[in-house]
Design a protein around this motif. Structure first.
Motif, PDB file in Angstrom:
ATOM      1  N   ARG A  61       0.855  -1.176   0.000  1.00 17.55           N
ATOM      2  CA  ARG A  61       0.000   0.000   0.000  1.00 17.55           C
ATOM      3  C   ARG A  61       0.893   1.229   0.000  1.00 17.55           C
ATOM      4  NH1 ARG A  61      -4.817  -0.922  -1.679  1.00 17.55           N
ATOM      5  NH2 ARG A  61      -5.403   1.076  -0.766  1.00 17.55           N
ATOM      6  N   TYR A  62       0.516   2.252  -0.780  1.00 14.35           N
ATOM      7  CA  TYR A  62       1.350   3.438  -0.940  1.00 14.35           C
ATOM      8  C   TYR A  62       0.566   4.698  -0.577  1.00 14.35           C
ATOM      9  CZ  TYR A  62       4.198   0.147  -3.564  1.00 14.35           C
ATOM     10  OH  TYR A  62       4.948  -0.935  -3.922  1.00 14.35           O
ATOM     11  N   TYR A  63       1.220   5.578   0.162  1.00 19.68           N
ATOM     12  CA  TYR A  63       0.612   6.856   0.526  1.00 19.68           C
ATOM     13  C   TYR A  63       1.193   7.891  -0.429  1.00 19.68           C
ATOM     14  CZ  TYR A  63      -1.353  10.484   3.527  1.00 19.68           C
ATOM     15  OH  TYR A  63      -2.104  11.524   4.020  1.00 19.68           O
ATOM     16  N   VAL A  64       0.357   8.491  -1.287  1.00 21.75           N
ATOM     17  CA  VAL A  64       0.854   9.376  -2.339  1.00 21.75           C
ATOM     18  C   VAL A  64       0.347  10.805  -2.157  1.00 21.75           C
ATOM     19  CG1 VAL A  64       0.987   7.468  -3.992  1.00 21.75           C
ATOM     20  CG2 VAL A  64      -1.068   8.898  -3.918  1.00 21.75           C
ATOM     21  N   HIS A  65       1.152  11.732  -2.633  1.00 21.89           N
ATOM     22  CA  HIS A  65       0.791  13.151  -2.649  1.00 21.89           C
ATOM     23  C   HIS A  65       0.772  13.599  -4.097  1.00 21.89           C
ATOM     24  CE1 HIS A  65       0.650  17.414  -1.851  1.00 21.89           C
ATOM     25  NE2 HIS A  65       1.763  17.590  -2.548  1.00 21.89           N
ATOM     26  N   TYR A  66      -0.208  14.454  -4.457  1.00 26.15           N
ATOM     27  CA  TYR A  66      -0.318  14.979  -5.812  1.00 26.15           C
ATOM     28  C   TYR A  66       0.286  16.386  -5.838  1.00 26.15           C
ATOM     29  CZ  TYR A  66      -3.619  11.127  -6.406  1.00 26.15           C
ATOM     30  OH  TYR A  66      -4.199   9.883  -6.451  1.00 26.15           O
ATOM     31  N   PRO A  67       1.478  16.546  -6.409  1.00 28.34           N
ATOM     32  CA  PRO A  67       2.119  17.871  -6.459  1.00 28.34           C
ATOM     33  C   PRO A  67       1.198  18.912  -7.092  1.00 28.34           C
ATOM     34  CG  PRO A  67       3.657  16.166  -7.141  1.00 28.34           C
ATOM     35  CD  PRO A  67       2.314  15.503  -7.028  1.00 28.34           C
ATOM     36  N   GLY A  68       1.109  20.066  -6.442  1.00 26.30           N
ATOM     37  CA  GLY A  68       0.260  21.137  -6.943  1.00 26.30           C
ATOM     38  C   GLY A  68      -1.154  21.083  -6.395  1.00 26.30           C
ATOM     39  N   TRP A  69      -1.491  20.004  -5.678  1.00 30.34           N
ATOM     40  CA  TRP A  69      -2.817  19.855  -5.108  1.00 30.34           C
ATOM     41  C   TRP A  69      -2.723  19.922  -3.590  1.00 30.34           C
ATOM     42  CZ3 TRP A  69      -7.350  19.161  -8.001  1.00 30.34           C
ATOM     43  CH2 TRP A  69      -7.156  18.990  -9.376  1.00 30.34           C
ATOM     44  N   ASN A  70      -3.806  20.338  -2.960  1.00 26.78           N
ATOM     45  CA  ASN A  70      -3.859  20.397  -1.507  1.00 26.78           C
ATOM     46  C   ASN A  70      -3.648  19.005  -0.916  1.00 26.78           C
ATOM     47  OD1 ASN A  70      -5.293  20.361   1.218  1.00 26.78           O
ATOM     48  ND2 ASN A  70      -5.374  22.538   0.721  1.00 26.78           N
ATOM     49  N   LYS A  71      -3.013  18.931   0.276  1.00 20.43           N
ATOM     50  CA  LYS A  71      -2.753  17.648   0.923  1.00 20.43           C
ATOM     51  C   LYS A  71      -4.031  16.899   1.276  1.00 20.43           C
ATOM     52  CE  LYS A  71       1.836  18.436   2.840  1.00 20.43           C
ATOM     53  NZ  LYS A  71       2.681  18.417   4.065  1.00 20.43           N
ATOM     54  N   HIS A  72      -5.157  17.615   1.181  1.00 16.47           N
ATOM     55  CA  HIS A  72      -6.450  16.961   1.422  1.00 16.47           C
ATOM     56  C   HIS A  72      -6.647  15.790   0.468  1.00 16.47           C
ATOM     57  CE1 HIS A  72     -10.765  16.476   2.047  1.00 16.47           C
ATOM     58  NE2 HIS A  72     -10.943  16.610   0.756  1.00 16.47           N
ATOM     59  N   TRP A  73      -6.002  15.870  -0.700  1.00 20.14           N
ATOM     60  CA  TRP A  73      -6.169  14.829  -1.707  1.00 20.14           C
ATOM     61  C   TRP A  73      -5.184  13.668  -1.534  1.00 20.14           C
ATOM     62  CZ3 TRP A  73     -10.461  14.943  -4.424  1.00 20.14           C
ATOM     63  CH2 TRP A  73     -11.103  16.171  -4.604  1.00 20.14           C
ATOM     64  N   ASP A  74      -4.223  13.780  -0.586  1.00 22.01           N
ATOM     65  CA  ASP A  74      -3.302  12.675  -0.335  1.00 22.01           C
ATOM     66  C   ASP A  74      -4.104  11.429   0.025  1.00 22.01           C
ATOM     67  OD1 ASP A  74      -1.491  14.653  -0.663  1.00 22.01           O
ATOM     68  OD2 ASP A  74      -0.511  14.444   1.277  1.00 22.01           O
ATOM     69  N   GLU A  75      -3.647  10.281  -0.444  1.00 20.14           N
ATOM     70  CA  GLU A  75      -4.433   9.069  -0.209  1.00 20.14           C
ATOM     71  C   GLU A  75      -3.579   7.813  -0.272  1.00 20.14           C
ATOM     72  OE1 GLU A  75      -7.295   8.372  -3.306  1.00 20.14           O
ATOM     73  OE2 GLU A  75      -5.965   9.133  -4.868  1.00 20.14           O
ATOM     74  N   TRP A  76      -4.170   6.723   0.233  1.00 19.56           N
ATOM     75  CA  TRP A  76      -3.550   5.402   0.138  1.00 19.56           C
ATOM     76  C   TRP A  76      -3.998   4.754  -1.170  1.00 19.56           C
ATOM     77  CZ3 TRP A  76       0.006   3.577   3.472  1.00 19.56           C
ATOM     78  CH2 TRP A  76       0.107   4.182   4.720  1.00 19.56           C
TER      79      TRP A  76
END
Length: 306
Positions: A61-76
């Motif tokens: 399982r990976y926890y990813v961040h979308y560059p340029g997007w708010n951390k609210h969108w970070d997800e597993w």
């Protein structure tokens, strides 16, 4: 939570930490196709988005961040939702984006021509909402139900108040540490069961690994982050520095973390039983594990008592 063991003791080095006389293999982590910090492409809906792997755990399982997007969108995300950032996959990303735009425009066109069918449109919108809701909601049977004992819940409340209202912090390093507490639980179960049970080894190693990875991402309050930067150096595992206060916070987050992992119902039931058994162990040793190790805690309590 699983791991191959070569001994009766869990590893003391954390995930990728130091070595001991009783090593535990983290083959699933070593063989992971994506590494922490790697730039990847992640499926979110019908499109592929640029993403960065923050960290990964067992079960791939990976926890990813979308560059340029708010951390609210970070997800597993699971391994099947990620792609390597190759030239071919970047082209695929562009194609999916263009196709999505075409489909969206076509859909808008159909809606504009369907003004006389408002009632159908309303039903269609409601149906769409139900579909989306069904997709994003985690089935209840997949959600790990962890019942934290009332005395430990009060411990969580007191911990929150000391740090966020009184401006205090847990003195580090803690003794016993998370690693030491897990070892004590392991010894307790071996003595009680009269043998080494594989699922106990899995729970101990799994909790250690999850704690080391989850602490900097979701177990710290804002005021504790500077302290974390000061005490956690290279090759130092959080489980060897932090104690029961932060370990208990992990159990608040575990249902959310585990709900996205495919688990058979039989395995899920046994997992819940083992986690509840560990919580009972924490509760029975609460006075020894949860000490008044907050900066200025004793004096603050005395003032309240007066």
């Amino acid at each position: 939570m699983s791991g191959d063991t070569e001994s009766s003791k869990p590893n003391s080095g954390g995930c990728g930490g130091g070595t001991t006389n009783n090593p535990v293999k983290d083959e699933a982590v070593d063989a992971s196709p994506f590494q922490e910090g790697e730039q990847v492409l992640a499926f979110h809906g019908p499109c592929l988005y640029d993403a960065k792997v923050e960290f990964h755990m067992e079960e791939w399982r990976y926890y990813v961040h979308y560059p340029g997007w708010n951390k609210h969108w970070d997800e597993w995300l699971g391994v099947d939702c990620l792609l390597k950032r190759t030239e071919e996959n970047v082209c695929k990303q562009k194609e999916l984006k263009e196709k999505h735009a075409v489909d969206k425009n076509a859909k808008l066109g159909r809606l504009s021509q369907d003004k006389t069918k408002n009632s159908i449109g309303v039903r269609g919108k409601k149906r769409k909402h139900e579909i989306i809701k069904k997709e994003v909601c985690v089935p209840l049977e997949k959600l790990v139900n962890i019942q934290i004992p009332s005395t430990l819940k009060k411990q969580l409340v007191d911990d929150h108040e000391c740090i966020n209202q009184l401006g205090q912090s847990v003195k580090l390093p803690r003794s016993p540490s998370v690693y030491e507490i897990l070892n004590k639980y392991f010894d307790y179960r071996v003595k009680k069961d009269g043998m080494i049970v594989e699922t106990v080894v899995d729970i101990v190693n799994g909790l250690r690994c999850y704690f080391d990875k989850a602490l900097p991402a979701m177990l710290l309050y804002k005021h504790e982050r500077q302290q974390y930067e000061e005490v956690i150096a290279d090759n130092v595992s959080p489980s060897g520095v932090y104690g029961a206060e932060h370990l208990l916070r992990l159990f608040v987050k575990l249902p959310e973390m585990l709900s996205s992992i495919p688990i058979e119902m039989e395995t899920l039931t046994e997992l819940q039983q083992r986690l509840h058994d560990f919580l009972r162990f924490l509760q029975s040793n609460q006075s020894a594990f949860f000490q008044s190790n907050y900066e200025g805690f004793d004096s603050a309590v005395k003032r309240e008592d007066n």
